[in-house]
Scaffold this motif. Sequence first.
Motif, PDB file in Angstrom:
ATOM      1  N   LEU A  99       1.786  11.042  -2.342  1.00 54.64           N
ATOM      2  CA  LEU A  99       1.281  10.421  -3.619  1.00 54.64           C
ATOM      3  C   LEU A  99       2.106  10.277  -5.341  1.00 54.64           C
ATOM      4  O   LEU A  99       2.065  11.454  -5.768  1.00 54.64           O
ATOM      5  CB  LEU A  99       0.155  10.559  -3.979  1.00 54.64           C
ATOM      6  N   GLU A 146     -10.592   8.571   0.527  1.00 53.53           N
ATOM      7  CA  GLU A 146     -10.394   7.269   0.815  1.00 53.53           C
ATOM      8  C   GLU A 146     -10.007   6.755   1.834  1.00 53.53           C
ATOM      9  O   GLU A 146     -10.667   5.945   2.416  1.00 53.53           O
ATOM     10  CB  GLU A 146      -9.974   6.586  -0.932  1.00 53.53           C
ATOM     11  N   LEU A 147      -8.512   7.112   1.972  1.00 53.82           N
ATOM     12  CA  LEU A 147      -7.703   6.703   3.757  1.00 53.82           C
ATOM     13  C   LEU A 147      -8.345   6.815   4.273  1.00 53.82           C
ATOM     14  O   LEU A 147      -8.388   5.833   5.394  1.00 53.82           O
ATOM     15  CB  LEU A 147      -6.658   7.291   3.179  1.00 53.82           C
ATOM     16  N   ASP A 199       1.149  -0.921   0.112  1.00 57.55           N
ATOM     17  CA  ASP A 199      -0.428   0.265   0.291  1.00 57.55           C
ATOM     18  C   ASP A 199       0.950   1.093  -0.051  1.00 57.55           C
ATOM     19  O   ASP A 199       0.793   2.204  -0.445  1.00 57.55           O
ATOM     20  CB  ASP A 199      -1.037   0.056   1.033  1.00 57.55           C
ATOM     21  N   SER A 238      -7.798  14.308  -7.351  1.00 53.19           N
ATOM     22  CA  SER A 238      -7.284  13.128  -7.520  1.00 53.19           C
ATOM     23  C   SER A 238      -6.400  13.087  -6.013  1.00 53.19           C
ATOM     24  O   SER A 238      -6.688  11.682  -5.327  1.00 53.19           O
ATOM     25  CB  SER A 238      -5.799  13.267  -8.673  1.00 53.19           C
ATOM     26  N   VAL A 239      -6.137  14.122  -5.490  1.00 50.14           N
ATOM     27  CA  VAL A 239      -5.022  13.832  -4.126  1.00 50.14           C
ATOM     28  C   VAL A 239      -5.921  13.611  -3.356  1.00 50.14           C
ATOM     29  O   VAL A 239      -6.248  12.685  -2.068  1.00 50.14           O
ATOM     30  CB  VAL A 239      -4.106  14.888  -4.151  1.00 50.14           C
ATOM     31  N   GLY A 263       0.623  15.515  -3.225  1.00 45.33           N
ATOM     32  CA  GLY A 263       0.764  14.613  -4.651  1.00 45.33           C
ATOM     33  C   GLY A 263       1.739  14.990  -5.340  1.00 45.33           C
ATOM     34  O   GLY A 263       1.991  16.290  -5.289  1.00 45.33           O
ATOM     35  N   GLN A 267      -9.195  12.955  -3.518  1.00 44.93           N
ATOM     36  CA  GLN A 267      -9.770  11.714  -3.470  1.00 44.93           C
ATOM     37  C   GLN A 267      -9.619  10.425  -2.465  1.00 44.93           C
ATOM     38  O   GLN A 267     -10.099   9.619  -1.693  1.00 44.93           O
ATOM     39  CB  GLN A 267     -10.658  11.717  -4.831  1.00 44.93           C
ATOM     40  N   ARG A 268      -7.838  10.071  -3.132  1.00 45.25           N
ATOM     41  CA  ARG A 268      -7.538   9.219  -2.154  1.00 45.25           C
ATOM     42  C   ARG A 268      -6.909   9.929  -1.233  1.00 45.25           C
ATOM     43  O   ARG A 268      -7.566   8.446  -0.342  1.00 45.25           O
ATOM     44  CB  ARG A 268      -6.178   9.350  -3.539  1.00 45.25           C
TER      45      ARG A 268
END
Length: 294
Positions: free
Chosen positions: A292, A175-176, A105, A168-169, A262, A171-172
Amino acid sequence: MTILVGYVPGEGGAGGVQLGAMLAESLHTDLVVATVVPRPWTTPSPAKVDAEFVAWTDNVVERAHAEVTEYMQIYPPQLRWRFTRLDHRTASSALLSYAQEIDADALVVSSTGDGQPGQIVVGSTADSLLHRSTVPVGISPRGYRSPKDGLLKRVTVATAAAGSADVSVIQRARELSDRMDAELRVVTFAVRGGAMYPPLVGISTEDAVVDQWKSQATEAHRQLVMDGVIDSRTPCMVASGRGWREAVDAVDWLDGEVLFIGSTREGLLARVFIGTRATKLIRHSPVPVIVLPR
């Protein structure tokens, strides 16, 4: 899936182990701690030299294993972990290859021992990872200690604008944070850099520029909510200062928090690549940083 930590005995590696353990425990996944030792050259050498080299690498690995085993005693037995030895010419290549092999991960390393306590100083291995890794790279500050309960409390995302890369960063990161039951926060850093010259343009002009940055950032935060990227209850703030230290100090930081950054657009596809702004933010961050890949 797992968290991979690169560990060097006797060089402040405990911070990386504790960061990796916090992430693994919060994600309910496994932890793997790896120590990389040099692979011997294929050029023939006297048998005594070869034997001494092998003995030295074995000693390094045994020492690393003993230190990690002692560190892990503070964590509950439910946290599954193992130690492994990697033989390679370079530490970064060994860690990157093994991270892909075990479908990690994230790949975590410690700050070097050169900086002040609480400061992140990127060493050669971390620098290589920050420009080549295909998985997120985490770096712990020198002397880092995870919270007593071992769990992540908040994920803060550093963003500069409402561009697609930032979305994008975020969103990730969301999620985390959802997987870890941790709070999510979005922070835009508005730093008054060396390009501003108050004696020439005037303090009021400089303040007007900063106010415009703040206004744009606030509107970008609103757009993130409207687009469903973040929840309406997600804290968003703009942190400004004359230099990165002042801007970072304007933000409150929790024990058990990580900062998400990011990659820049200049990076290769699906790889980590950090630019000047990210490098400065990493250097001044008081909490572990996770970068990321694009």
